[in-house]
Design a protein around this motif. Sequence first.
Motif, PDB file in Angstrom:
ATOM      1  N   ARG A 169      -4.446  -5.014   5.459  1.00 10.52           N
ATOM      2  CA  ARG A 169      -5.112  -6.208   4.927  1.00 10.52           C
ATOM      3  C   ARG A 169      -4.977  -7.426   5.830  1.00 10.52           C
ATOM      4  O   ARG A 169      -5.259  -8.544   5.396  1.00 10.52           O
ATOM      5  CB  ARG A 169      -4.576  -6.515   3.545  1.00 10.52           C
ATOM      6  CG  ARG A 169      -4.935  -5.453   2.528  1.00 10.52           C
ATOM      7  CD  ARG A 169      -4.326  -5.789   1.180  1.00 10.52           C
ATOM      8  NE  ARG A 169      -4.519  -4.738   0.205  1.00 10.52           N
ATOM      9  CZ  ARG A 169      -5.045  -4.936  -0.996  1.00 10.52           C
ATOM     10  NH1 ARG A 169      -5.465  -6.122  -1.357  1.00 10.52           N
ATOM     11  NH2 ARG A 169      -5.162  -3.933  -1.834  1.00 10.52           N
ATOM     12  N   GLY A 170      -4.509  -7.239   7.063  1.00 12.67           N
ATOM     13  CA  GLY A 170      -4.567  -8.340   8.014  1.00 12.67           C
ATOM     14  C   GLY A 170      -3.256  -8.875   8.544  1.00 12.67           C
ATOM     15  O   GLY A 170      -3.270  -9.809   9.359  1.00 12.67           O
TER      16      GLY A 170
ATOM     17  N   MET B 241       0.291  11.442  -4.734  1.00 14.35           N
ATOM     18  CA  MET B 241      -0.439  11.031  -3.548  1.00 14.35           C
ATOM     19  C   MET B 241      -0.422   9.509  -3.448  1.00 14.35           C
ATOM     20  O   MET B 241      -0.696   8.801  -4.399  1.00 14.35           O
ATOM     21  CB  MET B 241      -1.883  11.527  -3.637  1.00 14.35           C
ATOM     22  CG  MET B 241      -2.716  11.127  -2.451  1.00 14.35           C
ATOM     23  SD  MET B 241      -4.361  11.845  -2.453  1.00 14.35           S
ATOM     24  CE  MET B 241      -5.198  10.728  -3.561  1.00 14.35           C
ATOM     25  N   THR B 242      -0.063   9.015  -2.281  1.00 11.98           N
ATOM     26  CA  THR B 242      -0.043   7.584  -2.012  1.00 11.98           C
ATOM     27  C   THR B 242      -1.116   7.293  -0.987  1.00 11.98           C
ATOM     28  O   THR B 242      -1.247   8.014   0.006  1.00 11.98           O
ATOM     29  CB  THR B 242       1.339   7.156  -1.475  1.00 11.98           C
ATOM     30  OG1 THR B 242       2.320   7.472  -2.458  1.00 11.98           O
ATOM     31  CG2 THR B 242       1.388   5.682  -1.191  1.00 11.98           C
ATOM     32  N   ARG B 243      -1.871   6.227  -1.215  1.00  7.27           N
ATOM     33  CA  ARG B 243      -2.948   5.903  -0.281  1.00  7.27           C
ATOM     34  C   ARG B 243      -2.976   4.406  -0.024  1.00  7.27           C
ATOM     35  O   ARG B 243      -2.454   3.621  -0.814  1.00  7.27           O
ATOM     36  CB  ARG B 243      -4.297   6.358  -0.839  1.00  7.27           C
ATOM     37  CG  ARG B 243      -4.675   5.644  -2.104  1.00  7.27           C
ATOM     38  CD  ARG B 243      -5.966   6.149  -2.735  1.00  7.27           C
ATOM     39  NE  ARG B 243      -6.209   5.451  -3.978  1.00  7.27           N
ATOM     40  CZ  ARG B 243      -6.811   4.277  -4.087  1.00  7.27           C
ATOM     41  NH1 ARG B 243      -7.237   3.661  -3.027  1.00  7.27           N
ATOM     42  NH2 ARG B 243      -6.981   3.710  -5.263  1.00  7.27           N
ATOM     43  N   ILE B 244      -3.590   4.031   1.078  1.00  9.22           N
ATOM     44  CA  ILE B 244      -3.845   2.617   1.360  1.00  9.22           C
ATOM     45  C   ILE B 244      -5.017   2.205   0.467  1.00  9.22           C
ATOM     46  O   ILE B 244      -6.047   2.875   0.425  1.00  9.22           O
ATOM     47  CB  ILE B 244      -4.180   2.389   2.848  1.00  9.22           C
ATOM     48  CG1 ILE B 244      -2.996   2.786   3.725  1.00  9.22           C
ATOM     49  CG2 ILE B 244      -4.584   0.945   3.097  1.00  9.22           C
ATOM     50  CD1 ILE B 244      -1.749   1.961   3.554  1.00  9.22           C
ATOM     51  N   ILE B 245      -4.851   1.118  -0.253  1.00  8.54           N
ATOM     52  CA  ILE B 245      -5.833   0.728  -1.268  1.00  8.54           C
ATOM     53  C   ILE B 245      -7.025  -0.019  -0.668  1.00  8.54           C
ATOM     54  O   ILE B 245      -8.167   0.228  -1.029  1.00  8.54           O
ATOM     55  CB  ILE B 245      -5.164  -0.121  -2.360  1.00  8.54           C
ATOM     56  CG1 ILE B 245      -4.120   0.737  -3.095  1.00  8.54           C
ATOM     57  CG2 ILE B 245      -6.176  -0.672  -3.349  1.00  8.54           C
ATOM     58  CD1 ILE B 245      -3.144  -0.040  -3.896  1.00  8.54           C
ATOM     59  N   SER B 246      -6.756  -0.947   0.265  1.00  5.48           N
ATOM     60  CA  SER B 246      -7.841  -1.793   0.750  1.00  5.48           C
ATOM     61  C   SER B 246      -7.586  -2.199   2.201  1.00  5.48           C
ATOM     62  O   SER B 246      -6.537  -1.924   2.755  1.00  5.48           O
ATOM     63  CB  SER B 246      -7.944  -3.040  -0.140  1.00  5.48           C
ATOM     64  OG  SER B 246      -9.083  -3.793   0.193  1.00  5.48           O
ATOM     65  N   GLY B 247      -8.566  -2.851   2.770  1.00  6.00           N
ATOM     66  CA  GLY B 247      -8.442  -3.338   4.134  1.00  6.00           C
ATOM     67  C   GLY B 247      -8.998  -2.344   5.139  1.00  6.00           C
ATOM     68  O   GLY B 247      -9.707  -1.401   4.789  1.00  6.00           O
TER      69      GLY B 247
ATOM     70  N   HIS C 121      -3.392 -15.759  -2.789  1.00  6.36           N
ATOM     71  CA  HIS C 121      -2.652 -16.917  -2.290  1.00  6.36           C
ATOM     72  C   HIS C 121      -2.640 -16.999  -0.760  1.00  6.36           C
ATOM     73  O   HIS C 121      -1.896 -17.787  -0.196  1.00  6.36           O
ATOM     74  CB  HIS C 121      -1.220 -16.894  -2.833  1.00  6.36           C
ATOM     75  CG  HIS C 121      -1.153 -17.119  -4.310  1.00  6.36           C
ATOM     76  ND1 HIS C 121      -1.509 -18.310  -4.899  1.00  6.36           N
ATOM     77  CD2 HIS C 121      -0.799 -16.296  -5.317  1.00  6.36           C
ATOM     78  CE1 HIS C 121      -1.359 -18.214  -6.213  1.00  6.36           C
ATOM     79  NE2 HIS C 121      -0.948 -17.004  -6.477  1.00  6.36           N
ATOM     80  N   GLY C 122      -3.455 -16.174  -0.100  1.00  4.62           N
ATOM     81  CA  GLY C 122      -3.579 -16.244   1.347  1.00  4.62           C
ATOM     82  C   GLY C 122      -2.329 -15.828   2.100  1.00  4.62           C
ATOM     83  O   GLY C 122      -2.044 -16.354   3.174  1.00  4.62           O
ATOM     84  N   LEU C 123      -1.592 -14.872   1.556  1.00  2.00           N
ATOM     85  CA  LEU C 123      -0.319 -14.477   2.144  1.00  2.00           C
ATOM     86  C   LEU C 123      -0.394 -13.235   3.018  1.00  2.00           C
ATOM     87  O   LEU C 123       0.639 -12.642   3.326  1.00  2.00           O
ATOM     88  CB  LEU C 123       0.711 -14.245   1.028  1.00  2.00           C
ATOM     89  CG  LEU C 123       1.113 -15.497   0.258  1.00  2.00           C
ATOM     90  CD1 LEU C 123       1.929 -15.139  -0.967  1.00  2.00           C
ATOM     91  CD2 LEU C 123       1.887 -16.444   1.152  1.00  2.00           C
ATOM     92  N   LEU C 124      -1.579 -12.830   3.438  1.00  2.00           N
ATOM     93  CA  LEU C 124      -1.686 -11.597   4.220  1.00  2.00           C
ATOM     94  C   LEU C 124      -2.304 -11.787   5.605  1.00  2.00           C
ATOM     95  O   LEU C 124      -1.883 -11.129   6.553  1.00  2.00           O
ATOM     96  CB  LEU C 124      -2.478 -10.544   3.441  1.00  2.00           C
ATOM     97  CG  LEU C 124      -1.786 -10.089   2.160  1.00  2.00           C
ATOM     98  CD1 LEU C 124      -2.706  -9.201   1.343  1.00  2.00           C
ATOM     99  CD2 LEU C 124      -0.493  -9.367   2.480  1.00  2.00           C
TER     100      LEU C 124
END
Length: 193
Positions: free
Chosen positions: A65-66, A1-7, A40-43
């Motif tokens: 995540r944005g 199972m694969t899921r979106i972790i956050s956001g 590192h603010g890369l999202l």
Amino acid sequence: MTRIISGSAGGRTLRTPPGTGTRPTSDRVREALFSRLEHHGLLDSTHVLDLYAGSGALGLEAASRGASIVLLVEADKKVAEVIARNIEIVGVPGVRVVTDTVERVLRAGPPAGIRMDLVFLDPPYDVGEAALTGVLTALVEQGWLGPEAFVVVERSTRSPQPTWPPGLELSGEKRYGETTIWFAEPPLSGGVA
């Protein structure tokens, strides 16, 4: 199972293409990778290119995540249909899938001249080192990368480090069990890995 972790879509379960040899990045590796990228603010408001997208988990995690634009590239039509369903599951704007080979998409250049800030490459095991070098070279030569782009290559730990073309330099490496991730950036981009 694969899921979106956050956001915004955190916890939503993604479909994985059955019987295609697709091997989604494990939740553990994705969580560690995205913690680093977020640190590192890369999202936030990033333009993301996910090559060899498979289930789309990397690009969709970035969207959750944005990331403002996410382009997922997958050559297999049935796998691309699974990605399209996953885009609906995640339900964030700015995400689309292109059903074509990575090489053809890169040769065509970025759509509307939009340069990418973050690029994921998780090629199948049968993509050789010369082919991977060709893809990395096309990213640079066809104008896909923004001035501070961050390139993430995921391979088996048995694979050698990618050969970086002029215009990309290794900025970090991290091993997670049987998976190694290499980070590269344009020269003088600030080194955030």
